[in-house]
Design a protein around this motif. Structure first.
Motif, PDB file in Angstrom:
ATOM      1  N   THR A 276       8.927  -0.734   8.335  1.00 19.39           N
ATOM      2  CA  THR A 276       8.845   0.691   8.618  1.00 19.39           C
ATOM      3  C   THR A 276       7.541   1.240   8.068  1.00 19.39           C
ATOM      4  N   VAL A 277       7.003   2.229   8.750  1.00 18.01           N
ATOM      5  CA  VAL A 277       5.736   2.853   8.369  1.00 18.01           C
ATOM      6  C   VAL A 277       6.009   4.229   7.802  1.00 18.01           C
ATOM      7  N   GLU A 278       5.450   4.511   6.628  1.00 20.39           N
ATOM      8  CA  GLU A 278       5.535   5.822   6.025  1.00 20.39           C
ATOM      9  C   GLU A 278       4.139   6.433   6.035  1.00 20.39           C
ATOM     10  N   ALA A 279       4.032   7.664   6.458  1.00 22.89           N
ATOM     11  CA  ALA A 279       2.742   8.337   6.541  1.00 22.89           C
ATOM     12  C   ALA A 279       2.129   8.460   5.149  1.00 22.89           C
ATOM     13  N   PRO A 280       0.796   8.566   5.046  1.00 19.28           N
ATOM     14  CA  PRO A 280       0.174   8.762   3.739  1.00 19.28           C
ATOM     15  C   PRO A 280       0.767   9.962   3.006  1.00 19.28           C
ATOM     16  N   GLY A 281       1.079   9.752   1.721  1.00 20.43           N
ATOM     17  CA  GLY A 281       1.625  10.825   0.913  1.00 20.43           C
ATOM     18  C   GLY A 281       3.093  11.065   1.101  1.00 20.43           C
ATOM     19  N   ALA A 282       3.752  10.242   1.972  1.00 22.09           N
ATOM     20  CA  ALA A 282       5.187  10.448   2.211  1.00 22.09           C
ATOM     21  C   ALA A 282       6.000  10.090   0.986  1.00 22.09           C
TER      22      ALA A 282
END
Length: 282
Positions: A276-282
Motif C-alpha cells: 500500500t502507498v501512503e502519501a508523503p506526510g500521511a
C-alpha cells in the motif's frame, strides 16, 4: 496497488544472488544482502559496473546457507564459504589478478563505473571528468554508500509495469527483472508504464516493513551484460535511455528503471504481501 512478486538478495556484491520467499528487513536493508564484496590491492570494490575488470563476478553466484553463512558458487561449480582462503585464490585466477573477499568496507574504497555511450547513462558533468584506465575502458570513480557495499540505496524496487512498458518499446529485448538486480519485484497488474514515478517521497507498507521511496534508480551497463542464462544485450539500456530519462537530484535527466527505498520500519516481507502507498506526510 500491487503485491510482492519476487524477492532477491545478493550476499556478495555483483555476484548473482538468490530468490527468497521471505526475508527480514532491517535498517541496513534485506538481511544478508551485499554483506560481502571482492576487493583488490588498488582499493577498488568489485562491481560489474566496470565489466572489463569485474564482469566475471556475474558468472558466480552467492547464497546464504542454512546456518546463516554466505557461500559462493564459481563458474566450474565449486561451492565454498566466503571465509575459505581457497575462494580468494580461485577468484584471483578468475579475475586475472589478486583479489580477496571481505565483509569490511574499506574507508576509502573506490567504485568504478564504465561510461556508456548513450546520453543519460551518467550525468554530463561526470562524463566530462571520466578517464580511460589501464583496461582501455572509459570510467568514472566514486565511492560506495558510507559504511556499506551498496552503491546508494539499500533496497531496490522494480515494477512489472515498467518491465512491461520496456518490452513494448524494445520487443527484441529480454526484460527479465534479474537484469536490474532488484530486491523487490512488485506486480502492479497488466497496465504498462512507470507507476513508481508517482511514488517519490511516499511511504510503502510492504508486509511488516515500512519504506520511503527516495529516488529513481539510475541505470548503468549491468543490465546489458549476461546474467546466468540471460545473454548480453546492449540494446536494453539504449531502450531505457530513449524511453525513461527522469530528473535525479541535481544530476539532470538520467536513464532510470526502478526506485531506491529507505527503510523506516523493520520487519518481515514475503512474496505475496500486499503493498500500500501512503502519501508523503500521511
Amino acid at each position: 496497488m500491487g503485491t510482492v512478486a519476487a524477492l532477491y538478495r545478493y550476499p556478495v556484491k555483483s555476484m548473482l544472488g538468490e530468490a527468497v520467499h521471505s526475508v527480514t528487513v532491517t535498517e541496513s536493508g534485506l538481511s544478508g544482502d551485499r554483506t560481502w564484496a571482492l576487493l583488490d590491492g588498488t582499493g577498488a570494490v568489485g562491481s560489474a559496473k566496470h565489466p572489463r575488470k569485474w564482469g566475471a563476478l556475474l558468472r558466480c553466484r552467492s547464497r546464504v546457507d542454512d546456518a546463516g553463512g554466505v557461500r559462493a558458487v564459481l563458474p566450474d561449480g565449486v561451492d565454498l564459504p566466503v571465509q575459505d582462503p581457497e575462494l580468494g585464490l580461485r577468484l584471483s585466477k578468475l579475475m586475472g589478478r589478486q583479489v580477496f573477499v571481505s565483509a569490511e568496507v574499506p574507508e576509502h574504497g573506490r567504485l568504478e563505473r564504465a561510461v556508456p555511450e548513450y546520453q543519460g547513462g551518467v550525468p554530463d558533468a561526470v562524463r566530462e571528468s571520466a578517464e580511460v584506465d589501464a583496461t582501455g575502458e572509459t570510467v568514472t570513480t566514486g565511492g560506495v554508500a558510507r559504511g556499506t557495499f551498496f552503491d546508494y540505496g539499500r533496497v531496490h524496487l522494480v515494477t512489472t509495469a515498467a518491465l512491461t512498458r520496456m518490452r513494448e518499446v524494445y520487443p527484441a529485448g529480454d526484460f527479465d527483472a534479474r537484469r536490474f538486480r532488484p530486491n523487490l519485484v512488485v506486480d502492479t497488474g497488466a497496465r504498462p508504464g512507470f507507476p513508481e514515478d508517482a511514488w517519490l517521497g511516499s511511504r510503502l507498507r510492504v508486509g511488516e516493513a515500512l519504506f520511503r521511496v527516495a529516488v529513481p534508480t539510475p541505470r548503468c551497463v549491468v543490465p546489458t551484460l549476461g546474467h546466468d542464462e540471460l545473454p548480453p544485450d546492449p540494446g536494453i539500456m539504449r531502450a531505457v535511455a530513449r524511453e525513461h530519462r527522469v530528473p535525479v537530484f541535481d544530476l539532470g535527466r538520467l536513464s532510470c528503471l526502478g526506485v531506491y527505498l529507505e527503510v523506516l520500519e523493520a520487519g518481515t516481507v514475503q512474496v505475496g504481501d500486499v503493498i500500500t502507498v501512503e502519501a508523503p506526510g500521511a
